[in-house]
Design an enzyme around this catalytic site. Structure first.
Site, PDB file in Angstrom:
ATOM      1  N   TYR A  36       0.858  -1.268   0.342  1.00 56.58           N
ATOM      2  CA  TYR A  36      -0.190   0.177  -0.320  1.00 56.58           C
ATOM      3  C   TYR A  36       0.565   1.424  -0.039  1.00 56.58           C
ATOM      4  O   TYR A  36       0.973   2.350  -0.552  1.00 56.58           O
ATOM      5  CB  TYR A  36      -0.852  -0.106   1.494  1.00 56.58           C
ATOM      6  CG  TYR A  36      -1.864   1.032   1.579  1.00 56.58           C
ATOM      7  CD1 TYR A  36      -2.741   1.884   0.757  1.00 56.58           C
ATOM      8  CD2 TYR A  36      -1.421   2.482   2.196  1.00 56.58           C
ATOM      9  CE1 TYR A  36      -3.627   2.604   0.577  1.00 56.58           C
ATOM     10  CE2 TYR A  36      -2.407   3.113   2.515  1.00 56.58           C
ATOM     11  CZ  TYR A  36      -3.176   3.862   1.735  1.00 56.58           C
ATOM     12  OH  TYR A  36      -3.641   5.288   1.925  1.00 56.58           O
ATOM     13  N   SER A 118      -2.060  13.940   7.612  1.00 55.27           N
ATOM     14  CA  SER A 118      -3.401  13.529   6.847  1.00 55.27           C
ATOM     15  C   SER A 118      -4.994  13.362   7.599  1.00 55.27           C
ATOM     16  O   SER A 118      -5.219  13.324   8.425  1.00 55.27           O
ATOM     17  CB  SER A 118      -3.199  11.720   6.294  1.00 55.27           C
ATOM     18  OG  SER A 118      -4.388  11.279   5.499  1.00 55.27           O
ATOM     19  N   GLN A 138      -4.453  17.914   6.261  1.00 56.57           N
ATOM     20  CA  GLN A 138      -4.392  17.762   5.264  1.00 56.57           C
ATOM     21  C   GLN A 138      -6.659  17.444   5.752  1.00 56.57           C
ATOM     22  O   GLN A 138      -6.482  16.388   5.869  1.00 56.57           O
ATOM     23  CB  GLN A 138      -3.374  17.223   4.683  1.00 56.57           C
ATOM     24  CG  GLN A 138      -3.975  16.284   2.839  1.00 56.57           C
ATOM     25  CD  GLN A 138      -4.925  15.166   3.271  1.00 56.57           C
ATOM     26  OE1 GLN A 138      -4.181  14.705   3.881  1.00 56.57           O
ATOM     27  NE2 GLN A 138      -5.662  15.274   2.669  1.00 56.57           N
ATOM     28  N   TYR A 140      -9.652  15.861   2.927  1.00 60.59           N
ATOM     29  CA  TYR A 140     -10.178  15.485   1.011  1.00 60.59           C
ATOM     30  C   TYR A 140     -11.444  16.228   1.680  1.00 60.59           C
ATOM     31  O   TYR A 140     -11.516  16.099   2.955  1.00 60.59           O
ATOM     32  CB  TYR A 140     -10.064  14.304   1.729  1.00 60.59           C
ATOM     33  CG  TYR A 140      -8.620  13.123   1.248  1.00 60.59           C
ATOM     34  CD1 TYR A 140      -8.096  13.846  -0.168  1.00 60.59           C
ATOM     35  CD2 TYR A 140      -8.142  12.549   1.982  1.00 60.59           C
ATOM     36  CE1 TYR A 140      -7.046  13.301  -0.371  1.00 60.59           C
ATOM     37  CE2 TYR A 140      -7.303  11.929   1.820  1.00 60.59           C
ATOM     38  CZ  TYR A 140      -6.119  12.290  -0.009  1.00 60.59           C
ATOM     39  OH  TYR A 140      -5.387  11.497  -0.102  1.00 60.59           O
ATOM     40  N   THR A 166      -6.637  18.406  -0.366  1.00 59.50           N
ATOM     41  CA  THR A 166      -5.724  18.107  -1.132  1.00 59.50           C
ATOM     42  C   THR A 166      -6.812  18.163  -3.102  1.00 59.50           C
ATOM     43  O   THR A 166      -8.129  17.607  -2.309  1.00 59.50           O
ATOM     44  CB  THR A 166      -4.946  16.530  -1.170  1.00 59.50           C
ATOM     45  OG1 THR A 166      -3.849  17.112  -0.033  1.00 59.50           O
ATOM     46  CG2 THR A 166      -4.751  15.634  -2.319  1.00 59.50           C
ATOM     47  N   ARG A 175      -5.748   1.402  -7.962  1.00 51.93           N
ATOM     48  CA  ARG A 175      -4.718   0.736  -7.380  1.00 51.93           C
ATOM     49  C   ARG A 175      -4.570  -0.911  -7.730  1.00 51.93           C
ATOM     50  O   ARG A 175      -5.193  -1.652  -6.200  1.00 51.93           O
ATOM     51  CB  ARG A 175      -4.386   1.312  -5.993  1.00 51.93           C
ATOM     52  CG  ARG A 175      -5.010   2.388  -5.320  1.00 51.93           C
ATOM     53  CD  ARG A 175      -3.503   3.281  -5.398  1.00 51.93           C
ATOM     54  NE  ARG A 175      -3.810   4.606  -5.059  1.00 51.93           N
ATOM     55  CZ  ARG A 175      -3.981   5.836  -4.048  1.00 51.93           C
ATOM     56  NH1 ARG A 175      -4.175   4.809  -2.649  1.00 51.93           N
ATOM     57  NH2 ARG A 175      -3.534   6.936  -3.782  1.00 51.93           N
ATOM     58  N   LYS A 265      -3.024  21.101  -2.209  1.00 45.08           N
ATOM     59  CA  LYS A 265      -2.304  20.207  -2.868  1.00 45.08           C
ATOM     60  C   LYS A 265      -2.754  19.140  -4.203  1.00 45.08           C
ATOM     61  O   LYS A 265      -3.696  19.097  -4.192  1.00 45.08           O
ATOM     62  CB  LYS A 265      -1.572  19.836  -1.913  1.00 45.08           C
ATOM     63  CG  LYS A 265      -1.211  17.542  -1.606  1.00 45.08           C
ATOM     64  CD  LYS A 265      -1.139  17.648  -0.871  1.00 45.08           C
ATOM     65  CE  LYS A 265      -0.021  16.420  -0.810  1.00 45.08           C
ATOM     66  NZ  LYS A 265      -0.658  14.216  -1.094  1.00 45.08           N
ATOM     67  N   HIS A 289       0.623  13.127  -6.687  1.00 43.27           N
ATOM     68  CA  HIS A 289       0.495  12.321  -5.103  1.00 43.27           C
ATOM     69  C   HIS A 289       0.936  11.007  -5.350  1.00 43.27           C
ATOM     70  O   HIS A 289       0.886   9.908  -5.024  1.00 43.27           O
ATOM     71  CB  HIS A 289      -1.236  11.818  -5.968  1.00 43.27           C
ATOM     72  CG  HIS A 289      -1.965  11.971  -4.108  1.00 43.27           C
ATOM     73  ND1 HIS A 289      -3.345  13.108  -3.595  1.00 43.27           N
ATOM     74  CD2 HIS A 289      -1.774  10.851  -3.218  1.00 43.27           C
ATOM     75  CE1 HIS A 289      -3.668  11.419  -2.344  1.00 43.27           C
ATOM     76  NE2 HIS A 289      -3.081  10.737  -2.517  1.00 43.27           N
ATOM     77  N   ARG A 292       0.204   8.291  -7.340  1.00 43.12           N
ATOM     78  CA  ARG A 292      -1.346   7.454  -6.864  1.00 43.12           C
ATOM     79  C   ARG A 292      -2.409   8.069  -6.990  1.00 43.12           C
ATOM     80  O   ARG A 292      -3.375   7.087  -6.972  1.00 43.12           O
ATOM     81  CB  ARG A 292      -0.830   7.074  -5.026  1.00 43.12           C
ATOM     82  CG  ARG A 292       0.068   6.652  -4.472  1.00 43.12           C
ATOM     83  CD  ARG A 292       0.720   7.415  -2.824  1.00 43.12           C
ATOM     84  NE  ARG A 292      -0.395   6.930  -2.010  1.00 43.12           N
ATOM     85  CZ  ARG A 292       0.253   5.147  -1.954  1.00 43.12           C
ATOM     86  NH1 ARG A 292       0.569   4.642  -2.162  1.00 43.12           N
ATOM     87  NH2 ARG A 292      -0.866   5.107  -0.893  1.00 43.12           N
TER      88      ARG A 292
END
Ligand code: FMN
Length: 392
Positions: A36, A118, A138, A140, A166, A175, A265, A289, A292
């Site tokens: 991961y 995060s 940060q 989301y 972000t 992924r 970001k 990122h 990612r």
């Protein structure tokens, strides 16, 4: 020395460079967790671009400049940092290292660099703010005004002064490598997962069992104003919210509400950089990122010069992605970044070495930078300019 600390110091013994932490983390972490962190999306093309772009440039050192007074210190947003790099935000860090976010935040504070917590974290943001109040947060955010307002207010109430939004996650990335190594969100308990755990007893006991025992099943704590789902619950997908609705009007809303510093970001295009500046962003992080999100996105170093040319005098341009050496930091600064962030190596260092590991990683990078400044003939971060590098 107590046995846990003994084992930790054994695990980081002999580390000479940031890449050495990765080798040790690969042994220490169950395969799905290591995968991961290490992996990116689809073909890993952007991940490769990130590392490869740094190799395209070499130095043109100046000599006989008396570098005895050199210093890696720099000022960013009015704060003096010991070096021009910080720790990038990384989700679910507390699954990789025991109390991971706290380990990263306190080590960063001790070393005099910023750490960005995060929004996909498993420790309450208030806890991090209490022990390391200079950390950044940060977020989301979904395109949902109520949720935006509530989280922004919560982050402010906790005392954070820097909010980083972000913006490169409008959809969940593809992924594939996570599926191949057995990692999923939510984590699905299975015989395979159990075997990975059993075969990595130091992580199972030192991180996983210890977390369950003292803190219970980890939850996503900071996606919104209220506690999110546990990592093993199918509801974690609901927590993703309407991120594909997010637009510049929402950014304006955040700017109007958030009194502190606001950074975006995930900017990769100079037009977006200009819009961000126009809407009052205090800084931008040029980032894909860590490769990612959209596979095939160019490397941040490649797009940095055009972005720095466009907005470098109006806002603070920062960069992350692929930085593993002091030499990489110099190249990013020469191309117009004022500051950089480093992701994966710090999480590997936290996983294998806890706080001493993170301190060691920061020290290695700082020492490389300090040494390279001497060899390049500069005394200060501000003296690192584009004439010192060229394409090889
Ligand atoms: C394990 C992991 C988790 C991440 N989680 C987040 C996150 O929660 N929020 C975010 O903005 N970026 C996240 N990122 C991206 C990093 O902040 C950063 O952009 C990237 O790791 C930089 O590349 P590097 O790892 O090559 O230094 C994550 C990266 C990794 C490796």
């Amino acid at each position: 020395m107590p046995p846990v600390r003994n084992a930790v110091s054994r695990r980081i013994r002999g580390v000479l460079s940031l890449d050495d932490f990765e080798i040790r983390a690969k042994r220490h972490l169950p395969k799905p967790l290591f995968g991961y962190i290490a992996g990116a999306s689809e073909t890993n093309a952007s991940l490769r671009h990130n590392a490869g772009e740094f190799q395209k440039y070499g130095f043109r050192p100046r000599v006989l400049t008396d570098v005895s007074a050199r210093s890696t210190e720099t000022t960013l947003f009015g704060t003096r940092y010991s070096a021009p790099f910080g720790i990038a935000p990384m989700g679910i860090s507390a699954l990789m290292a025991y109390r991971g976010d706290l380990v990263l935040a306190t080590a960063a504070a001790e070393t005099g660099i910023p750490m960005v917590m995060s929004g996909s974290s498993l420790i309450r943001l208030e806890e991090v703010a209490a022990v390391a109040p200079q950390s950044w947060f940060q977020a989301y955010l979904p395109g949902e005004p109520n949720r935006i307002d509530a989280l922004v207010d919560r982050v402010a109430a906790a005392g954070f002064q820097t909010l980083l939004l972000t913006v490169d996650t409008a959809a969940l990335a593809n992924r594939e490598n996570n599926i191949r190594t057995g990692f999923s969100t939510p984590l699905r308990p299975s015989a395979r997962l159990a075997w990975h755990g059993i075969s990595h007893p130091a992580w199972s006991i030192g991180t996983f069992a210890r977390t369950l025992l003292f803190h219970g099943i980890p939850h996503f704590e900071n996606s919104y104003a209220t506690r999110g789902a546990p990592v093993v619950s199918a509801n974690v997908m609901r927590d993703f919210g309407k991120r594909d609705h997010l637009n510049w009007n929402h950014f304006q809303r955040i700017r109007d509400r958030w009194r502190g510093r606001l950074i975006i970001k995930g900017i990769m295009h100079e037009e977006d950089a200009a819009i961000a500046v126009g809407q009052g962003a205090d800084g931008i992080v040029v980032s894909n990122h860590g490769g990612r999100q959209l596979d095939g996105t160019l490397s941040p170093l490649k797009v940095l010069p055009s972005i720095a040319d466009r907005v470098g005098t109006e806002t603070v341009v920062m960069l992350d992605g692929g930085i593993r050496r002091g030499a990489d930091i110099i190249k990013a600064l020469a191309f117009g970044a004022k500051f950089v962030f480093v992701g994966r190596p710090f999480l590997y260092a936290a996983a294998v070495g806890g706080q001493p590991g993170v301190l060691m990683a920061a020290d290695i990078l700082k020492t490389e930078l300090h040494r390279n400044m001497a060899l390049l003939g500069v005394n200060s971060i501000e003296e690192i300019t584009s004439d010192l590098i060229a394409e090889v």
